[in-house]
Design a protein around this motif. Structure first.
Motif, PDB file in Angstrom:
ATOM      1  N   ALA A  13       0.821  -1.200   0.000  1.00  0.00           N
ATOM      2  CA  ALA A  13       0.000   0.000   0.000  1.00  0.00           C
ATOM      3  C   ALA A  13       0.853   1.247   0.000  1.00  0.00           C
ATOM      4  O   ALA A  13       0.559   2.204  -0.696  1.00  0.00           O
ATOM      5  CB  ALA A  13      -0.928   0.003   1.206  1.00  0.00           C
ATOM      6  N   GLU A  14       1.897   1.253   0.753  1.00  0.00           N
ATOM      7  CA  GLU A  14       2.762   2.422   0.840  1.00  0.00           C
ATOM      8  C   GLU A  14       4.026   1.987   1.569  1.00  0.00           C
ATOM      9  O   GLU A  14       3.970   1.230   2.536  1.00  0.00           O
ATOM     10  CB  GLU A  14       2.067   3.533   1.641  1.00  0.00           C
ATOM     11  CG  GLU A  14       2.798   4.856   1.625  1.00  0.00           C
ATOM     12  CD  GLU A  14       2.004   5.934   2.324  1.00  0.00           C
ATOM     13  OE1 GLU A  14       2.551   7.031   2.496  1.00  0.00           O
ATOM     14  OE2 GLU A  14       0.865   5.676   2.721  1.00  0.00           O
ATOM     15  N   ALA A  15       5.162   2.419   1.099  1.00  0.00           N
ATOM     16  CA  ALA A  15       6.417   1.993   1.702  1.00  0.00           C
ATOM     17  C   ALA A  15       6.421   2.312   3.191  1.00  0.00           C
ATOM     18  O   ALA A  15       6.213   3.454   3.585  1.00  0.00           O
ATOM     19  CB  ALA A  15       7.590   2.674   1.013  1.00  0.00           C
ATOM     20  N   GLY A  16       6.655   1.290   4.016  1.00  0.00           N
ATOM     21  CA  GLY A  16       6.711   1.495   5.450  1.00  0.00           C
ATOM     22  C   GLY A  16       5.378   1.764   6.093  1.00  0.00           C
ATOM     23  O   GLY A  16       5.319   2.241   7.214  1.00  0.00           O
ATOM     24  N   ALA A  17       4.294   1.470   5.431  1.00  0.00           N
ATOM     25  CA  ALA A  17       2.976   1.826   5.943  1.00  0.00           C
ATOM     26  C   ALA A  17       2.266   0.645   6.576  1.00  0.00           C
ATOM     27  O   ALA A  17       1.057   0.582   6.579  1.00  0.00           O
ATOM     28  CB  ALA A  17       2.117   2.399   4.823  1.00  0.00           C
ATOM     29  N   GLY A  18       2.998  -0.295   7.140  1.00  0.00           N
ATOM     30  CA  GLY A  18       2.355  -1.414   7.795  1.00  0.00           C
ATOM     31  C   GLY A  18       2.302  -2.619   6.890  1.00  0.00           C
ATOM     32  O   GLY A  18       3.031  -2.708   5.906  1.00  0.00           O
ATOM     33  N   PRO A  19       1.433  -3.577   7.186  1.00  0.00           N
ATOM     34  CA  PRO A  19       1.417  -4.836   6.433  1.00  0.00           C
ATOM     35  C   PRO A  19       0.980  -4.632   4.990  1.00  0.00           C
ATOM     36  O   PRO A  19       0.144  -3.783   4.690  1.00  0.00           O
ATOM     37  CB  PRO A  19       0.388  -5.680   7.199  1.00  0.00           C
ATOM     38  CG  PRO A  19      -0.484  -4.684   7.878  1.00  0.00           C
ATOM     39  CD  PRO A  19       0.415  -3.555   8.250  1.00  0.00           C
ATOM     40  N   SER A  20       1.585  -5.431   4.091  1.00  0.00           N
ATOM     41  CA  SER A  20       1.159  -5.397   2.693  1.00  0.00           C
ATOM     42  C   SER A  20      -0.229  -6.006   2.593  1.00  0.00           C
ATOM     43  O   SER A  20      -0.522  -7.018   3.232  1.00  0.00           O
ATOM     44  CB  SER A  20       2.141  -6.175   1.826  1.00  0.00           C
ATOM     45  OG  SER A  20       3.423  -5.611   1.885  1.00  0.00           O
ATOM     46  N   LEU A  21      -1.080  -5.402   1.795  1.00  0.00           N
ATOM     47  CA  LEU A  21      -2.439  -5.898   1.628  1.00  0.00           C
ATOM     48  C   LEU A  21      -2.685  -6.219   0.164  1.00  0.00           C
ATOM     49  O   LEU A  21      -2.166  -5.531  -0.726  1.00  0.00           O
ATOM     50  CB  LEU A  21      -3.453  -4.864   2.116  1.00  0.00           C
ATOM     51  CG  LEU A  21      -3.417  -4.537   3.608  1.00  0.00           C
ATOM     52  CD1 LEU A  21      -4.434  -3.450   3.933  1.00  0.00           C
ATOM     53  CD2 LEU A  21      -3.681  -5.774   4.444  1.00  0.00           C
ATOM     54  N   PRO A  22      -3.475  -7.260  -0.130  1.00  0.00           N
ATOM     55  CA  PRO A  22      -3.762  -7.593  -1.519  1.00  0.00           C
ATOM     56  C   PRO A  22      -4.614  -6.523  -2.181  1.00  0.00           C
ATOM     57  O   PRO A  22      -5.510  -5.948  -1.559  1.00  0.00           O
ATOM     58  CB  PRO A  22      -4.526  -8.918  -1.407  1.00  0.00           C
ATOM     59  CG  PRO A  22      -5.077  -8.923  -0.029  1.00  0.00           C
ATOM     60  CD  PRO A  22      -4.110  -8.163   0.824  1.00  0.00           C
ATOM     61  N   VAL A  23      -4.307  -6.254  -3.425  1.00  0.00           N
ATOM     62  CA  VAL A  23      -4.993  -5.206  -4.183  1.00  0.00           C
ATOM     63  C   VAL A  23      -5.420  -5.755  -5.532  1.00  0.00           C
ATOM     64  O   VAL A  23      -4.653  -6.436  -6.205  1.00  0.00           O
ATOM     65  CB  VAL A  23      -4.064  -3.978  -4.382  1.00  0.00           C
ATOM     66  CG1 VAL A  23      -4.749  -2.907  -5.231  1.00  0.00           C
ATOM     67  CG2 VAL A  23      -3.653  -3.392  -3.046  1.00  0.00           C
ATOM     68  N   SER A  24      -6.642  -5.504  -5.924  1.00  0.00           N
ATOM     69  CA  SER A  24      -7.154  -5.929  -7.224  1.00  0.00           C
ATOM     70  C   SER A  24      -6.518  -5.095  -8.333  1.00  0.00           C
ATOM     71  O   SER A  24      -6.574  -3.862  -8.310  1.00  0.00           O
ATOM     72  CB  SER A  24      -8.675  -5.770  -7.263  1.00  0.00           C
ATOM     73  OG  SER A  24      -9.146  -5.712  -8.591  1.00  0.00           O
ATOM     74  N   ALA A  25      -5.936  -5.766  -9.316  1.00  0.00           N
ATOM     75  CA  ALA A  25      -5.314  -5.052 -10.432  1.00  0.00           C
ATOM     76  C   ALA A  25      -6.351  -4.227 -11.195  1.00  0.00           C
ATOM     77  O   ALA A  25      -6.081  -3.093 -11.616  1.00  0.00           O
ATOM     78  CB  ALA A  25      -4.631  -6.047 -11.368  1.00  0.00           C
TER      79      ALA A  25
END
Length: 354
Positions: A13-25
């Protein structure tokens, strides 16, 4: 029915912004196109975030897409206080904001059902007023809304059943202006099924769960009745009806835009006053009946007057057509929801009673 693409496994979601979340292309691409098309290229945007699945996924995708375009993201949460769980919803919204490292600003409103206005319309007006207030307070001119194709189709049907005109049948626009704020709807062409898939993926990855508003499935409310009672029958008989109705809305929007252009051109030929508050009755009488009505609507809207009902518009047209071309035989005076329309010395005027 066309298959709905499954969201991509992971985008940060954003560098250093917490856990990575899945995103729909697909959802991310639609949002990116909307933001890239903005001529203003704002440095900050906001997401109207209720805590439900649709607005939550818009927040997740905005956090993934906007920073790469040089835009900071804030979340606007409106606390209506209409449900017992409203405080819990606000807490859930703050939790996702913290997960995404996005600032969340909250506005509390008290929904009052005005005369002649249902609770749904009153809540909607209160919500927009609160969003505008938050936008002005924080210097943000663009607010993202999570309306999707299903919402658009429902809006078209509701307006059709209420007897709206051509402009109303255009339903929701990709971009609209209200109270000095630009509202953007990047997902009007996206199916809700894709959004729900994205929400399931986010929940599986993070444990965060969107809130559920019980009124969305309560047939005592007009939109919910359409969704719960009528939509299943349409799904069974015409599986692709939402796309067809959404396409109809786009066609109506194009037609309404053409009519607006014609009305603007016609009005300039009516010898308008510098402030646009009056025009020549004789010049207006030279238009065809349909264009007389259309330019009259344009003139009223331009002067901030509420649009009259079909019956009142027909009566106003009848009176204007019956006047002497120089307006000397009688004085026309028609009151219209806080404005007065009158004719004097061959000119038609509108003015506020305030």
């Amino acid at each position: 029915m066309t298959d709905v693409p499954v969201p991509e496994p992971t985008l940060r979601a954003e560098a250093g912004a917490g856990p990575s979340l899945p995103v729909s292309a697909e959802l991310a691409a639609a949002l990116r196109r909307t933001l890239q098309a903005l001529p203003e290229h704002p440095r900050r945007i906001a997401v109207a975030f209720s805590g439900g699945a649709d607005s939550a996924m818009l927040a997740v995708h905005a956090a993934a897409v906007a920073p790469a375009l040089g835009m900071d993201v804030a979340l606007f949460h409106v606390h209506h206080g209409l449900q017992a769980d409203a405080d819990a919803w606000a807490q859930q919204a703050r939790a996702l904001g913290a997960m995404l490292s996005l600032p969340l600003f909250e506005a509390r409103v008290q929904v009052e059902q005005a005369a002649g206005k249902g609770i749904e319309a009153a809540a909607r007006d209160a919500r927009y007023a609160a969003l505008a207030r938050l936008a002005h307070e924080h210097g943000i001119g663009h607010v993202l809304l999570a309306h999707h194709r299903n919402d658009q189709a429902e809006t078209v049907l509701l307006r059709l059943l209420r007897g709206t005109g051509l402009a109303g049948m255009a339903a929701m626009a990709q971009r609209s202006q209200r109270d000095g704020v630009a509202y953007l709807r990047p997902w009007l062409d996206q199916e809700r099924a894709a959004i729900l898939l994205a929400a399931d993926a986010v929940q599986a990855a993070s444990g965060w769960r969107p809130v559920q508003d019980p009124t969305n499935a309560d047939p005592r409310y007009t939109r919910a009745a359409l969704r719960e009672l009528l939509a299943p029958a349409l799904d069974a008989r015409w599986p692709g009806w939402r796309g067809i109705v959404a396409r109809h809305a786009r066609h109506m929007a194009e037609a309404a835009e053409i009519l607006d252009e014609v009305a603007r051109e016609d009005f300039l030929k009516l010898d308008p006053s510098p402030d646009g508050a009056s025009f020549s009755l004789q010049a207006w009488r030279g238009l065809s009946p349909a264009r007389q009505a259309q330019v009259l609507r344009h003139w009223l809207e331009m002067n901030g007057a509420r649009m009259p009902t079909d019956a009142r518009m027909a009566d106003l047209l009848r009176q204007l057509r019956g006047l002497h071309s120089l307006g000397h035989d009688r004085q026309l005076r028609v009151e219209q929801a806080g404005h007065v329309i009158r004719c004097h010395r061959g000119r038609v005027w509108v003015e506020s009673r305030a």
